[in-house]
Design a protein around this motif. Structure first.
Motif, PDB file in Angstrom:
ATOM      1  N   GLN A 108      -7.440   0.616   5.660  1.00 12.53           N
ATOM      2  CA  GLN A 108      -6.897   1.641   4.474  1.00 12.53           C
ATOM      3  C   GLN A 108      -8.106   2.356   4.290  1.00 12.53           C
ATOM      4  N   ILE A 109      -9.720   1.992   4.298  1.00 12.79           N
ATOM      5  CA  ILE A 109     -10.302   3.180   4.643  1.00 12.79           C
ATOM      6  C   ILE A 109     -11.037   3.541   5.648  1.00 12.79           C
ATOM      7  N   GLN A 110     -10.699   2.975   7.368  1.00 13.46           N
ATOM      8  CA  GLN A 110     -11.305   2.875   7.866  1.00 13.46           C
ATOM      9  C   GLN A 110     -11.194   4.310   8.241  1.00 13.46           C
ATOM     10  N   GLY A 111     -12.537   4.843   9.135  1.00 12.25           N
ATOM     11  CA  GLY A 111     -12.417   6.245   9.391  1.00 12.25           C
ATOM     12  C   GLY A 111     -13.178   7.544   8.292  1.00 12.25           C
ATOM     13  N   THR A 112     -13.399   6.516   7.427  1.00 13.09           N
ATOM     14  CA  THR A 112     -13.362   7.689   5.908  1.00 13.09           C
ATOM     15  C   THR A 112     -14.511   7.615   4.558  1.00 13.09           C
ATOM     16  N   TYR A 113     -15.395   6.846   6.219  1.00 16.52           N
ATOM     17  CA  TYR A 113     -16.685   7.247   5.018  1.00 16.52           C
ATOM     18  C   TYR A 113     -17.350   8.386   5.537  1.00 16.52           C
ATOM     19  N   TYR A 114     -18.386   9.014   4.625  1.00 17.32           N
ATOM     20  CA  TYR A 114     -18.879   9.952   3.806  1.00 17.32           C
ATOM     21  C   TYR A 114     -19.849  10.492   5.835  1.00 17.32           C
ATOM     22  N   GLN A 115     -20.289   9.518   6.488  1.00 19.54           N
ATOM     23  CA  GLN A 115     -20.676   9.320   7.509  1.00 19.54           C
ATOM     24  C   GLN A 115     -20.119  10.077   8.991  1.00 19.54           C
ATOM     25  N   GLU A 116     -18.822   9.656   8.426  1.00 19.94           N
ATOM     26  CA  GLU A 116     -17.780   9.188   9.307  1.00 19.94           C
ATOM     27  C   GLU A 116     -17.181  10.858   9.196  1.00 19.94           C
ATOM     28  N   TRP A 160       0.673  -0.821  -0.032  1.00 16.92           N
ATOM     29  CA  TRP A 160      -0.233  -0.249   0.240  1.00 16.92           C
ATOM     30  C   TRP A 160       1.210   1.207  -0.026  1.00 16.92           C
ATOM     31  N   SER A 161       1.649   0.928  -0.748  1.00 23.74           N
ATOM     32  CA  SER A 161       2.912   2.266  -0.781  1.00 23.74           C
ATOM     33  C   SER A 161       2.855   3.115  -2.290  1.00 23.74           C
ATOM     34  N   GLY A 162       3.791   4.103  -1.490  1.00 23.41           N
ATOM     35  CA  GLY A 162       4.366   4.970  -3.073  1.00 23.41           C
ATOM     36  C   GLY A 162       2.366   5.067  -3.772  1.00 23.41           C
ATOM     37  N   ASN A 163       2.781   4.971  -5.446  1.00 19.00           N
ATOM     38  CA  ASN A 163       1.514   4.922  -6.187  1.00 19.00           C
ATOM     39  C   ASN A 163       0.879   3.943  -6.073  1.00 19.00           C
ATOM     40  N   ARG A 164       0.803   3.421  -4.934  1.00 20.51           N
ATOM     41  CA  ARG A 164      -0.813   1.669  -4.187  1.00 20.51           C
ATOM     42  C   ARG A 164      -1.050   2.778  -3.271  1.00 20.51           C
ATOM     43  N   GLY A 167     -16.511  -4.500   7.712  1.00 23.11           N
ATOM     44  CA  GLY A 167     -16.729  -2.926   8.483  1.00 23.11           C
ATOM     45  C   GLY A 167     -16.463  -1.888   7.305  1.00 23.11           C
ATOM     46  N   ILE A 168     -16.904  -2.599   6.238  1.00 27.38           N
ATOM     47  CA  ILE A 168     -17.145  -1.628   5.288  1.00 27.38           C
ATOM     48  C   ILE A 168     -18.122  -1.360   4.210  1.00 27.38           C
ATOM     49  N   ARG A 169     -18.860  -0.162   5.509  1.00 26.48           N
ATOM     50  CA  ARG A 169     -20.619   0.158   5.551  1.00 26.48           C
ATOM     51  C   ARG A 169     -20.336   1.602   4.951  1.00 26.48           C
ATOM     52  N   PRO A 170     -20.601   2.035   3.173  1.00 22.27           N
ATOM     53  CA  PRO A 170     -20.535   3.083   3.043  1.00 22.27           C
ATOM     54  C   PRO A 170     -22.254   3.557   2.963  1.00 22.27           C
ATOM     55  N   ARG A 230      -4.937   4.745   0.712  1.00 22.54           N
ATOM     56  CA  ARG A 230      -5.178   6.362   1.997  1.00 22.54           C
ATOM     57  C   ARG A 230      -4.750   7.696   1.663  1.00 22.54           C
ATOM     58  N   HIS A 231      -3.746   7.406   1.740  1.00 22.48           N
ATOM     59  CA  HIS A 231      -2.626   8.973   1.100  1.00 22.48           C
ATOM     60  C   HIS A 231      -4.047   9.487  -0.496  1.00 22.48           C
ATOM     61  N   PHE A 232      -4.355   8.542  -1.019  1.00 20.32           N
ATOM     62  CA  PHE A 232      -5.652   9.268  -2.274  1.00 20.32           C
ATOM     63  C   PHE A 232      -6.748   9.105  -1.729  1.00 20.32           C
ATOM     64  N   ILE A 233      -7.459   8.775  -0.564  1.00 23.33           N
ATOM     65  CA  ILE A 233      -8.955   8.858   0.320  1.00 23.33           C
ATOM     66  C   ILE A 233      -7.871  10.238   0.734  1.00 23.33           C
ATOM     67  N   ASP A 234      -7.147  10.574   1.657  1.00 21.92           N
ATOM     68  CA  ASP A 234      -6.908  11.757   2.621  1.00 21.92           C
ATOM     69  C   ASP A 234      -6.828  13.137   1.517  1.00 21.92           C
ATOM     70  N   LEU A 235      -6.476  12.879  -0.027  1.00 21.96           N
ATOM     71  CA  LEU A 235      -6.624  14.268  -0.332  1.00 21.96           C
ATOM     72  C   LEU A 235      -8.035  13.797  -1.169  1.00 21.96           C
ATOM     73  N   CYS A 236      -8.698  12.806  -1.077  1.00 17.25           N
ATOM     74  CA  CYS A 236     -10.499  13.273  -1.877  1.00 17.25           C
ATOM     75  C   CYS A 236     -10.552  14.281  -0.661  1.00 17.25           C
TER      76      CYS A 236
END
Length: 782
Positions: free
Chosen positions: A171-179, A102-106, A231-234, A109-115
């Protein structure tokens, strides 16, 4: 060939409004901690309780340099994208079993944080099967050594899916819209029960495919159970719904596709993608769900197409604009482009990760933003429609489609019939016209439109006829009340609405060859023009008929009977395609017209100009007299403001720079390119534009392939900023595999032997180094 007799198009609009009800996704609304929300009816999405027509852009983070993700997400936002979609390719992250990367271009989480930082909602497409033209459709090679059935409820396969989903969930924990995060939706699987992908792990012969699946919604239901369990609950899930694909009934938005230039159809005939229909009632092809319970949503409307070795389509920008317009007119209330941003496949530890038959590296896709961030012509066309949706989408979204008689019977090959429809509510709406068809040239049209509406007869134009050029389309308003003005009709297309102080500016644009006319009901107008009137103003018993001059330097000032001032500005089509909107720029919502490429970042306007060291920028509202616009590079000057114009124009002149390349050609098939790396501060990027004849080509830097190119009649473009630091040590090696024109003779002489007789074509014609000038603009003072 031009038609010499004007066609009269007539339609009576007497039917009831579209029935809007909660639909199947009504329970999947949600809010974030700021109180912002997404929701659904059976016909459209809502944002903060208001109807909305989102523009979704596909951008595969792992196919682009993470160092430039933020820059290109800003390009997407400036280009009119409201929501980003991305694949999470399993084999990009777990090429070797139990070794996740999950590093570099992969770095998902970094991509999600930028969004999140850029306030761009995000749809994740997490597989396990993704396709996306990667090896095995995204399933790692090692999976196929196990005795299991992929894309099924085989417990051994599901255990691997569970492990993958658990890793993604981390990787995506805590990044859902409702959060408070950007992730609004997740797609599980892709095209299930519809399509597979080449099984490149097989490795012996072509024609072996990963299964399309056989278990229908049962498999998707099981994947969802596993996803939610880890835990994937969008807010909601999505499913690719075309071609008879399986669609779960609960909590899932079915999403569609539209492609016209398709490598998978040999000798493709003209497609039906450019014909109007009521998609909410009758989808373009059979689907496995009740279409009237969900909004018509597209996740894969062609933003281009990837060329393959055996099929090399060229997708004109006009086709992207035309398909967008047709889907909107046909009732689509979500526009998703695949791809919106192209990229490059990473090179795996063991092999290339491309799908067989496609380029090893490049996934440029001819998309609006290309492999190295190239800005294509379709970028401007999508942005112009998105600007319209930003200002007027809440009006369009509840409007149902009305098809004139005979539209559903038009064949794609038909060059005589005019393609048009209406979307309306309460007798107000928009006329949609399309004069583009793939693989067929449509003639210029002369026509007149007459509508019988509950609010009276409407004609386009008021008298006479209008022209619609080949390849163009239009969205024309009728009986529309905007800011106290009743617009009876307009042969100019609405682009944007902006407030400036106590005034409103309505921006239209005139299509090439179509004389602009705006008809206003007299009862809504107390005053027209005065000195601020550029154009011809006429009247009849009930209407003011305005024929505005087209151009940003012109306007017509109108005062409503309620005492509000509305300024009508009609741009040329060329100006409309150069128009950007930045909300909150220097404390106000701003329109900027410029031939350069613009983004807003940290309160500054970033201006990039490929190849042109002289740039103009026209701003509305104009900066206040007490403020000064400053630039980090070049010479910035304010031009004299044209009399009566609402835009303030500036010129920005950069010192010209010409990269001094050195070319060495060992043969016609190869060239070594030395490109200087000491670019001036005002030039953050240099591009190579390569014109050649041949079959395929590749660019090497040191010991690795940087990118490749299957020749399809268009120049090859390579951006160098990502490898600038390597240019001092290595020349760029460009290599062509020749195109053969002749005959191959084969025979057996103890072994199989081939002999070619003919001509091998491999030649570089022109290699240009194009500097990209850039500057940051900010406002000094108030």
């Amino acid at each position: 060939m031009t038609n010499h007799t004007a066609a009269i198009l007539r339609l009576e609009i007497g039917q009831a409004n579209k029935t809007i009800r909660p639909g199947k996704l009504a329970l999947h609304a949600g809010s974030n901690p700021k109180g912002e929300s997404f929701g659904f009816t059976n016909f459209y999405m809502t944002r903060n309780g208001e109807p909305v027509i989102p523009v979704v852009g596909e951008f595969h983070f792992s196919r682009f340099s993470y160092l430039h993700w933020e820059e290109d997400l800003l390009k997407m936002k400036a280009g009119g994208v409201h929501v980003v979609a991305t694949y999470v390719f399993w084999n990009f992250h777990e090429e070797e079993e139990d070794v996740f990367d999950w590093s570099g271009n992969r770095n998902l989480r970094h991509f999600i944080d930028l969004c999140a930082k850029l306030e761009l909602p995000l749809i994740l497409r997490i597989g396990p099967f993704c396709h996306g033209e990667v090896r095995n459709g995204g399933i790692p090679d090692w999976v196929f050594r196990y005795p299991l059935e992929v894309r099924s409820n085989d417990e051994r396969y599901l255990s691997l899916a569970r492990r993958l989903y658990r890793e993604i969930a981390r990787q995506i924990q805590g990044t859902y819209y409702q959060e408070g995060g950007p992730v609004i939706a997740v797609q599980l699987e892709n095209e299930y029960m519809h399509a597979g992908a080449p099984l490149d792990a097989w490795g012996y012969s072509s024609g072996q495919y990963v299964t399309a699946g056989t278990e229908g919604s049962a498999h998707l239901d099981e994947l969802r159970r596993i996803a939610e369990e880890v835990g994937i609950r969008p807010l909601f899930f999505t499913a690719t719904a075309w071609g008879g694909a399986a669609v779960p009934e609960d909590g899932t938005l079915p999403m569609l596709a539209g492609y016209a230039y398709t490598p998978w159809i040999p000798n493709q005939p003209p497609s039906r993608e450019f014909l109007f229909q009521d998609l909410h009632v009758t989808p373009a092809e059979p689907v496995n769900y009740d279409s009237q319970e969900y909004p018509v949503a597209y996740c894969e409307m062609a933003g281009g197409m990837q060329v393959s070795y055996k099929a090399r389509p060229y997708v004109p920008a006009e086709s992207v604009e035309a398909m967008t317009l047709v889907k909107l007119g046909s009732g689509s209330n979500l526009l998703g482009y695949y791809m919106y941003h192209g990229g490059s496949n990473p090179i795996g530890r063991k092999t290339f990760l491309n799908e067989s038959g496609l380029p090893k590296i490049t996934y440029d896709y001819q998309s609006p933003l290309g492999e190295f961030g190239r800005v294509g012509d379709s970028y401007d066309r999508i942005r112009a429609i998105s600007l319209f949706l930003q200002s007027f989408g809440h009006l369009l979204a509840p409007m149902g489609t009305v098809l004139p008689a005979g539209q559903e019977q038009i064949a794609p090959e038909d060059t005589q019939s005019i393609r048009w429809c209406v979307r309306q509510k309460d007798g107000s709406g928009f006329v949609f016209l399309n004069n583009f068809q793939d693989h067929v040239d449509l003639p210029d049209r002369r026509l007149r439109i007459e509508l019988d509406t509950p609010k009276g007869k409407v004609c386009f134009p008021q008298t006479g006829e209008l022209s619609l050029r080949s390849g163009l389309g239009a969205i024309l308003p009728f009986n529309l009340e905007l800011d106290g003005l009743m617009i009876v009709s307009a042969t100019a297309q609405l682009l944007a609405r902006l407030e400036a102080g106590d005034e409103t500016v309505l921006v239209f644009f005139a299509h090439d060859g179509m004389e602009p006319e705006i008809v206003l009901r007299k009862f809504s107008v107390s005053e027209v023009g005065g000195e601020e009137c550029h154009g011809v103003v006429e009247e009849d018993e009930a209407n003011w008929i305005l024929r505005p001059a087209a151009g940003r330097q012109y306007q017509i000032r109108v005062k409503t009977t309620e005492g509000k001032t509305v300024r009508l500005v009609t741009l040329t089509r060329a100006e409309a395609l150069q128009t950007y909107r930045f909300d909150g720029l220097w404390g106000r919502d701003t329109l900027v017209i410029s031939p350069s490429h613009l983004v807003m970042r940290d309160g500054q306007l970033i201006c990039t100009s490929p190849g042109q060291n002289e740039v103009t920028l026209s701003l509305f509202p104009a900066p206040s007299p007490s403020a000064e616009l400053r630039s980090s590079a070049g010479v910035l000057q304010a031009a004299a403001k044209p009399d009566g114009g609402v835009f303030q124009t500036y010129t920005l002149d950069f010192a010209a720079y010409s990269p001094e390349m050195t070319l060495h050609s060992p043969s016609d098939r190869s060239v070594l390119v030395d490109v200087p790396a000491d670019w001036p501060e005002s030039v953050p990027d240099v591009w190579l534009r390569i014109e050649y004849d041949g079959d395929v080509a590749a660019a090497y830097l040191g010991d690795r392939m940087l990118t490749d190119h299957i020749h399809f009649g268009q120049p090859w473009e390579i951006g160098l900023k990502q490898v600038r630091h390597e240019l001092e040590n290595h020349p760029l090696h460009l290599s062509i595999t020749p195109l053969r024109r002749g005959t191959v003779h084969s025979y057996v002489n103890q072994a199989y032997v081939e002999r070619f007789e003919g001509v091998e074509i491999a030649k570089f014609h022109n290699i240009q180094a194009i500097p990209h000038y850039a500057a940051r603009l900010w406002m000094q003072g108030k």
